[in-house]
Motif scaffolding. Structure first.
Motif, short mmCIF file in Angstrom:
data_model
loop_
_atom_site.label_atom_id
_atom_site.label_comp_id
_atom_site.label_asym_id
_atom_site.label_seq_id
_atom_site.Cartn_x
_atom_site.Cartn_y
_atom_site.Cartn_z
N LEU A 101 0.80 -1.22 0.00
CA LEU A 101 0.00 0.00 0.00
C LEU A 101 0.84 1.27 0.00
O LEU A 101 0.37 2.32 0.41
N ALA A 102 2.09 1.16 -0.49
CA ALA A 102 2.97 2.33 -0.45
C ALA A 102 3.48 2.77 -1.80
O ALA A 102 3.66 3.96 -2.04
N ASN A 103 3.73 1.83 -2.71
CA ASN A 103 4.33 2.16 -4.00
C ASN A 103 3.34 2.03 -5.15
O ASN A 103 2.53 1.10 -5.17
N THR A 104 3.42 2.93 -6.09
CA THR A 104 2.56 2.88 -7.27
C THR A 104 2.98 1.70 -8.13
O THR A 104 4.12 1.61 -8.56
N ASP A 235 -5.93 5.68 -6.10
CA ASP A 235 -4.90 6.21 -5.22
C ASP A 235 -4.85 5.43 -3.92
O ASP A 235 -4.06 5.74 -3.02
N GLY A 236 -5.69 4.40 -3.83
CA GLY A 236 -5.62 3.44 -2.74
C GLY A 236 -5.38 2.07 -3.34
O GLY A 236 -4.44 1.87 -4.11
N ALA A 237 -6.27 1.13 -3.02
CA ALA A 237 -6.15 -0.22 -3.56
C ALA A 237 -7.40 -0.62 -4.33
O ALA A 237 -7.67 -1.81 -4.49
N SER A 238 -8.17 0.35 -4.80
CA SER A 238 -9.46 0.16 -5.48
C SER A 238 -10.54 -0.33 -4.52
O SER A 238 -11.66 0.17 -4.51
N ASN A 267 -2.17 2.58 -5.47
CA ASN A 267 -1.35 3.60 -4.80
C ASN A 267 -0.84 4.69 -5.75
O ASN A 267 0.30 5.13 -5.65
N ALA A 268 -1.68 5.11 -6.66
CA ALA A 268 -1.31 6.24 -7.51
C ALA A 268 -1.49 7.55 -6.74
O ALA A 268 -1.94 7.58 -5.60
N ASP A 269 -1.10 8.64 -7.36
CA ASP A 269 -1.31 9.97 -6.80
C ASP A 269 -1.99 10.80 -7.89
O ASP A 269 -1.36 11.21 -8.86
N PHE A 270 -3.28 11.04 -7.70
CA PHE A 270 -4.06 11.76 -8.71
C PHE A 270 -4.26 13.23 -8.37
O PHE A 270 -5.05 13.91 -9.03
N ASP A 271 -3.57 13.74 -7.36
CA ASP A 271 -3.79 15.12 -6.95
C ASP A 271 -3.44 16.11 -8.07
O ASP A 271 -4.22 17.00 -8.40
N ALA A 272 -2.25 15.96 -8.65
CA ALA A 272 -1.84 16.88 -9.71
C ALA A 272 -2.71 16.70 -10.95
O ALA A 272 -3.06 17.68 -11.63
N ALA A 273 -3.07 15.47 -11.26
CA ALA A 273 -3.93 15.21 -12.42
C ALA A 273 -5.31 15.82 -12.22
O ALA A 273 -5.91 16.36 -13.16
N SER A 274 -5.82 15.75 -10.99
CA SER A 274 -7.12 16.35 -10.69
C SER A 274 -7.09 17.85 -10.93
O SER A 274 -8.02 18.43 -11.51
N GLU A 275 -6.02 18.49 -10.48
CA GLU A 275 -5.89 19.93 -10.67
C GLU A 275 -5.75 20.28 -12.15
O GLU A 275 -6.34 21.26 -12.63
#
Length: 308
Positions: A101-104, A235-238, A267-275
């Motif tokens: 739960l840590a690496n993409t 961004d979690g585990a679905s 474990n993706a990071d969609f914060d920048a994509a969301s913006e």
């Protein structure tokens, strides 16, 4: 949020929404078959501004409550060591356990079993001490390029993030499509944002197995199957954790990887994509990802890209 299904109904969905045999009894690619050359060509036309956004977390080298097996990063040679050598250079060594739960990472279809079987009916024994003989991660060696669609659930709920344990229901996915003016289609890479990455940046890591994780409820499986998605990312585990269904710890994992043959990005990071999507006023883009060619591997670290 109340559970809408019984555990027995969830288990029945694994067979009802199966793609076993859809592309032949020997198929190991699963829903990646939905991404045709024509689909990729249409997706390429979505690159309007050319802006690229990474949707990966940095490799997690520090231990944390959600990272019990941190990535090992060692220096083979540092700059100060190389000054008096014939070939001055620096070099390093990474050792990665990609699951968790840590690496993409991208889950291979051999990662999860149900009743002793993986996708398309291959036996769990096909994964042995030397890796996976069936449905390994290298089936995606030519890369995954398609239309990406981001459904930003915190946006429609007017929240910074979804709290641990909260479940996303099919009605939430419908509401996000309506809000974003987008429809998930065959061959799409569907990315569902819960805001976990943002919450972690603000509050730090937590143990999802004890404190929960936001994600999709099992009732979303028919929704996903009907749309014939190629890949599902989170961004979690679905899966919402806990699942709320006795005897089915990760129903989304089983329903996608095993039954539908849908690869999962965890474990993706969609914060920048969301913006970036909010600025562009659209939540569809060219999705590009090239897993490492890890023959017989059960997963690969990945850096998914959105090209707007």
């Amino acid at each position: 949020m109340a559970t809408q299904l019984t555990a027995e109904q969830v288990k029945a969905m694994f067979e009802k929404h199966s793609n076993w045999g859809r592309w032949g009894k020997d198929d190991q690619r699963g829903a990646l078959n939905f991404i045709t050359d024509e689909k990729r060509a249409r997706a390429a036309k979505l690159a309007l501004s050319g802006e690229t956004v990474s949707m990966s977390l940095p490799l997690a080298t520090l231990p944390a409550p959600d990272n019990p097996t941190p990535v090992t990063h060692l220096m083979v040679q540092a700059g100060s060591d190389a000054l008096n050598t014939p070939l001055p250079y620096s070099g390093d060594y990474f050792a990665i356990a990609p699951h968790g739960l840590a690496n993409t990472h991208l889950d291979a279809l051999c990662h999860v079993f149900w009743q002793g079987k993986m996708y398309n009916g291959f036996d769990a024994s096909e994964v042995g001490s030397h890796g996976a003989r069936k449905c390994a991660i290298d089936v995606a060696r030519n890369g995954i390029v398609s239309r990406g669609v981001l459904l930003d659930i915190p946006k429609i709920k007017k929240a910074e993030w979804i709290e641990p344990g909260d479940r996303i229901m099919p009605s939430d996915l419908d509401a996000a499509q309506k809000d974003h003016r987008v429809q998930v289609e065959e061959g799409d890479v569907l990315l569902v944002r819960t805001g976990r990455a943002k919450r972690r940046k603000v509050k730090g890591g937590w143990d999802p197995w004890r404190e929960g994780l936001p994600g999709l409820d099992a009732s979303c499986l028919p929704w996903l199957h009907e749309r014939r998605i190629a890949v599902l990312g989170s961004d979690g585990a679905s899966d919402a954790m806990p699942s709320g269904y006795e005897g089915v710890l990760l129903p989304i994992h089983v329903g996608t990887l095993v039954a539908m043959g849908v690869h999962l990005i965890d474990n993706a990071d969609f914060d920048a994509a969301s913006e970036a999507c909010a600025r562009a006023g659209r939540y569809e883009f060219v999705f590009v990802m090239a897993p490492l060619v890890l023959e017989r591997g059960t997963a690969s670290p990945v850096n998914p890209l959105a090209v707007l």
